[in-house]
Design an enzyme around this catalytic site. Structure first.
Site, PDB file in Angstrom:
ATOM      1  N   GLU A  39       0.885  -1.174   0.000  1.00 13.74           N
ATOM      2  CA  GLU A  39       0.000   0.000   0.000  1.00 13.74           C
ATOM      3  C   GLU A  39       0.920   1.221   0.000  1.00 13.74           C
ATOM      4  O   GLU A  39       1.761   1.350   0.883  1.00 13.74           O
ATOM      5  CB  GLU A  39      -0.901  -0.021   1.246  1.00 13.74           C
ATOM      6  CG  GLU A  39      -1.715   1.248   1.465  1.00 13.74           C
ATOM      7  CD  GLU A  39      -2.621   1.598   0.281  1.00 13.74           C
ATOM      8  OE1 GLU A  39      -3.511   0.815  -0.035  1.00 13.74           O
ATOM      9  OE2 GLU A  39      -2.409   2.672  -0.328  1.00 13.74           O
ATOM     10  N   GLU A  64      -8.039  -3.239  -9.578  1.00 14.45           N
ATOM     11  CA  GLU A  64      -9.313  -3.026  -8.890  1.00 14.45           C
ATOM     12  C   GLU A  64     -10.074  -1.996  -9.721  1.00 14.45           C
ATOM     13  O   GLU A  64     -10.944  -2.348 -10.507  1.00 14.45           O
ATOM     14  CB  GLU A  64      -9.076  -2.574  -7.463  1.00 14.45           C
ATOM     15  CG  GLU A  64     -10.367  -2.463  -6.676  1.00 14.45           C
ATOM     16  CD  GLU A  64     -10.158  -1.745  -5.362  1.00 14.45           C
ATOM     17  OE1 GLU A  64     -10.811  -2.146  -4.391  1.00 14.45           O
ATOM     18  OE2 GLU A  64      -9.369  -0.774  -5.303  1.00 14.45           O
ATOM     19  N   GLU A  90     -15.616  -5.383  -1.438  1.00 13.99           N
ATOM     20  CA  GLU A  90     -15.247  -4.827  -0.131  1.00 13.99           C
ATOM     21  C   GLU A  90     -16.213  -3.736   0.326  1.00 13.99           C
ATOM     22  O   GLU A  90     -16.296  -3.454   1.513  1.00 13.99           O
ATOM     23  CB  GLU A  90     -13.821  -4.286  -0.166  1.00 13.99           C
ATOM     24  CG  GLU A  90     -13.643  -3.063  -1.059  1.00 13.99           C
ATOM     25  CD  GLU A  90     -12.185  -2.621  -1.180  1.00 13.99           C
ATOM     26  OE1 GLU A  90     -11.303  -3.478  -1.102  1.00 13.99           O
ATOM     27  OE2 GLU A  90     -11.962  -1.415  -1.356  1.00 13.99           O
TER      28      GLU A  90
HETATM   29  C1  NOJ Z   1      -8.067  -0.479  -0.550  1.00 13.62           C
HETATM   30  C2  NOJ Z   1      -7.975  -1.789  -1.237  1.00 13.62           C
HETATM   31  O1  NOJ Z   1      -8.951  -1.932  -2.227  1.00 13.62           O
HETATM   32  C3  NOJ Z   1      -8.120  -2.865  -0.197  1.00 13.62           C
HETATM   33  O2  NOJ Z   1      -8.157  -4.143  -0.807  1.00 13.62           O
HETATM   34  C4  NOJ Z   1      -6.985  -2.754   0.780  1.00 13.62           C
HETATM   35  O3  NOJ Z   1      -7.183  -3.694   1.798  1.00 13.62           O
HETATM   36  C5  NOJ Z   1      -6.941  -1.353   1.403  1.00 13.62           C
HETATM   37  N1  NOJ Z   1      -6.975  -0.361   0.397  1.00 13.62           N
HETATM   38  C6  NOJ Z   1      -5.689  -1.161   2.229  1.00 13.62           C
HETATM   39  O4  NOJ Z   1      -4.574  -1.149   1.389  1.00 13.62           O
END
Ligand code: NOJ
Ligand code: CA
Length: 712
Positions: free
Chosen positions: A415, A502, A508
């Site tokens: 990230e 994504e 999510e």
């Molecule tokens: C957004 C992402 O789509 C998700 O999969 C991830 O867990 C979080 N950011 C943290 O990086």
């Protein structure tokens, strides 16, 4: 070296046509027809027809450049070249094992009448299922380095079509879709993606994102997007709601310019896919065909896979990404104080490795393993994360050894909290770390505002950043799954280690925000997925009561979550729920264990955007087929013919169906599993619950299946 590009038949007929400024230039492939001409002012104009129906009425082309006169008029036609191609190539992975690339090409060479007599070429390719075109700025004295302030390409639609759209946000695609007429688009408020709260924006910002899916009143399906987005900003579409004209709206950079270009240069392709069958839109390979062949000579290290992950437990608040609650209060010996809720701890990761290993799942994603999560969100700060420094309770060496001993791979998570320049500085170090510890894939993330200059996620600088990342990961033989990048444009053909993105509203959102409406997954394949695979993270089995909020739930049945492994194509598919939730339904989990991630063939059996999709796929190198059928908020009965099966062969079909009383809202986890003998003459009658689906695996029958009944 494996040859991934096989040219079976390629025909080129060149014909240089003399300048004919007043005569349209035409090209066609079956029902799709293209017309190009210069109007009275020397403006380039194109139109697209399907049979006798106008798909794009005569529409403008060209650019305006910064500090300069318009680059959309006073052209004369110098010459045009016609050619055609018919070839077959093999993708490294995909929905089918070979792809036919058949088109007629016209290149028009234009020159401006007045000094500095600038040159512009437009390259058109006409396919059976649509038209692609791109601009080429040839090398020339009057145009060396320049700044594009606007692209003037327009798409004049023939009517007030039904449209499936999300707003043209420069930084995110994570919206619910709105279905409305073109005329209603800018009457509707825009919403903030994460809060779903309506925000008004200035009317000149009214734009929609591509891929844009439309349906005309007389039943034509039209999809507008782009292919091979390289070194240019993403194209969104400004909407004129009274004339139904869409105009390219390039995402600006931090100071409002659109693109910085050196001639010679070719823009991305603008794509118009059209058919009178919705299934043809989903089956189209036009965007892939418009991208360059793979740049990876030996792709043997690139492998589609399923994975589980230390992930949903953080999304649902059961554990945290961060190791401590307060990065500023340290222990006496200067260390972070553990909060006791950190998900990525060695013992917990081993549980996921064990579950993956026991169930033939190849990968385990671990998020929150590295320092920085105390301070990552919304700070607009550089150097938050180290990509080589684990938290004290994550033993990378031990876990690597453990994973190898269990026959699975750990998946890296980087990230960046949108600190993209910082990520570029750390990339080599990070990928060397992955090579050292046996990580073969990375999931990247760009949550937040891009640092340091405030570039947009979909602007030229970031478009190039994502490509630098995919190139660099390829150098290190690492597969890439990018979260929050610009939406894909078929570049997975050129960089087949770019497994998924994504760039859309994933499963999510059922853990925060308003979730996703039951129709969401019937729209996404027609929109976001037209450009490439999505890491949607399907497979949630515990549909309710997974967070502290009693009202929160996934907006599908459990069985629809299974069907998504087929209808939401990706070569990397997460089984996103917690092992303990799967352990309660191992009979249903069997489908996830069995389902393939790479395919020899795909049949889009039926589809209507916003309503339903049924797809059958044949697993690569086997005789096994898998079918996924999904519906929106309405229940649905459908009959699926298995005529695609081999003749004179018996198969066993395992049918995962919504229970008779299942319903996404009231009774989402109710399912029934039945097994029958079937053959190519079988028609399966499927009953999909409201917000439900059906998932079917079909394998050749063996002696053991003798006792099974034939499906009737
Ligand atoms: C957004 C992402 O789509 C998700 O999969 C991830 O867990 C979080 N950011 C943290 O990086
Ligand atoms: Ca619907």
């Amino acid at each position: 070296m494996k040859k991934i590009f096989i040219c079976l038949f390629s025909l080129l007929i060149f014909s240089h046509v003399r300048a004919q400024n007043d005569q349209p230039i035409r090209a066609g492939m079956n029902r799709v027809k293209l017309e190009f001409m210069l109007d009275g002012e020397g403006k380039p104009v194109y139109a697209v027809y399907y049979g006798d129906k106008a798909v794009i009425k005569p529409s403008a082309m060209g650019f305006t450049l910064a500090n300069d006169s318009a680059f959309d008029k006073h052209f004369i036609l110098i010459s045009s070249e016609h050619s055609s191609v018919d070839e077959i190539w093999k993708p490294v992975w995909g929905e089918v094992s070979s792809i036919r690339n058949r088109y007629e090409q016209v290149i028009v060479h234009l020159k401006q009448k007045n000094s500095p007599n600038r040159l512009l070429n437009i390259i058109f390719r006409v396919f059976e299922d649509g038209v692609g075109f791109r601009y080429e700025f040839p090398k020339q004295p009057g145009l060396k380095y320049f700044v594009v302030s606007n692209e003037l390409t327009s798409f004049s639609l023939a009517g007030d079509h039904k449209t499936f759209w999300i707003p043209g946000d420069y930084d995110t695609n994570e919206y619910q879709y709105t279905t409305s007429k073109i005329s209603e688009i800018d009457n509707l408020p825009m919403v903030n993606a994460s809060t779903d709260i309506a925000v008004r924006v200035a009317p000149d910002r009214y734009a929609v994102q591509t891929p844009l899916m439309m349906k005309t009143a007389d039943g034509l399906y039209i999809n507008i997007h782009e292919a091979a987005l390289v070194n240019f900003p993403a194209m969104q579409l400004h909407v004129d709601n009274s004339t139904y004209k869409l105009t390219a709206n390039l995402v600006p950079d931090a100071v409002g310019n659109k693109a910085y270009v050196h001639a010679p240069f070719k823009t991305p392709w603008r794509t118009i896919i059209v058919s009178d069958k919705a299934t043809d839109i989903l089956a189209s390979k036009m965007i892939l065909n418009l991208n360059d062949p793979s740049k990876i000579q030996d792709p043997s290290w690139i492998k589609p896979m399923k994975f589980v992950g230390v992930w949903w437990e953080m999304q649902t608040g059961k554990s945290t990404w961060s190791y401590s609650n307060d990065p500023d209060t340290l222990s006496a010996d200067g260390k972070l104080i553990p909060n006791g809720t950190h998900g990525a701890n060695t013992a917990n990761v081993k549980k996921y490795i064990d579950f993956a290993s026991a169930n033939g799942i190849q990968g385990v994603l671990v998020e929150g393993w590295n320092v920085g999560w105390e301070d990552w969100f919304g700070n607009w700060k550089e150097n938050v994360f180290s990509f080589v420094t684990p938290y004290p309770d994550f033993d990378v060496k031990e876990l690597t050894t453990y994973a190898v001993s269990k026959g699975v791979h750990l998946i890296m998570h980087n990230e960046t909290s949108a600190s993209a320049t910082d990520y570029e500085r750390q990339m080599d170090t990070s990928y060397r770390f992955m090579n050292k510890y046996g990580y073969t894939s990375v999931k990247t993330g760009y949550v937040g505002k891009i640092i340091p200059r405030g570039e947009h996620h979909d602007g030229q600088w970031m478009v190039n950043h994502y490509i630098r990342v995919v190139q660099k990961t390829a150098d290190y033989h690492i597969m890439l799954d990018s979260h929050e990048p610009v939406r894909p444009t078929g570049l997975q053909r050129t960089y087949p280690n770019w497994m998924a993105c994504e760039s859309g509203r994933g499963n999510e959102y059922n853990a925060f925000g308003q979730g996703n409406k039951p129709e969401h997954e019937t729209i996404m394949p027609f929109t976001r997925l037209m450009g490439g695979p999505m890491d949607y993270t399907p497979g949630i089995f515990k549909i309710k009561n997974y967070t502290s909020d009693p009202d929160r739930q996934v907006h599908t049945t459990l069985v629809k979550q299974l069907a998504l492994y087929i209808t939401m194509y990706s070569p990397v598919e997460m089984a996103a729920d917690l092992p303990e939730n799967y352990e309660k339904h191992m009979d249903a989990f069997q489908f996830i264990k069995d389902v393939a991630t790479d395919w020899d063939d795909t049949k889009v059996l039926e589809a209507e955007p916003g309503d339903y999709i049924t797809i059958a796929r044949k697993a690569k190198g086997t005789s096994d087929w898998f079918i996924g059928a999904i519906t929106d908020e309405n229940n649905r009965n459908t009959s699926v013919s298995l005529s695609f099966l081999d003749k004179d062969k018996k198969y066993v079909a395992t049918i995962y169906a919504d229970a008779d009383d299942a319903d996404w809202k009231q009774n989402p986890e109710a399912y029934k599993i039945t097994k029958y003998l079937v053959n190519e003459g079988t028609k399966l009658n499927l009953k999909l619950a409201k917000g439900g689906g059906a998932a079917i695996s079909i394998k050749p029958a063996t002696a053991e299946d003798k006792g099974l009944k034939f499906y009737k």
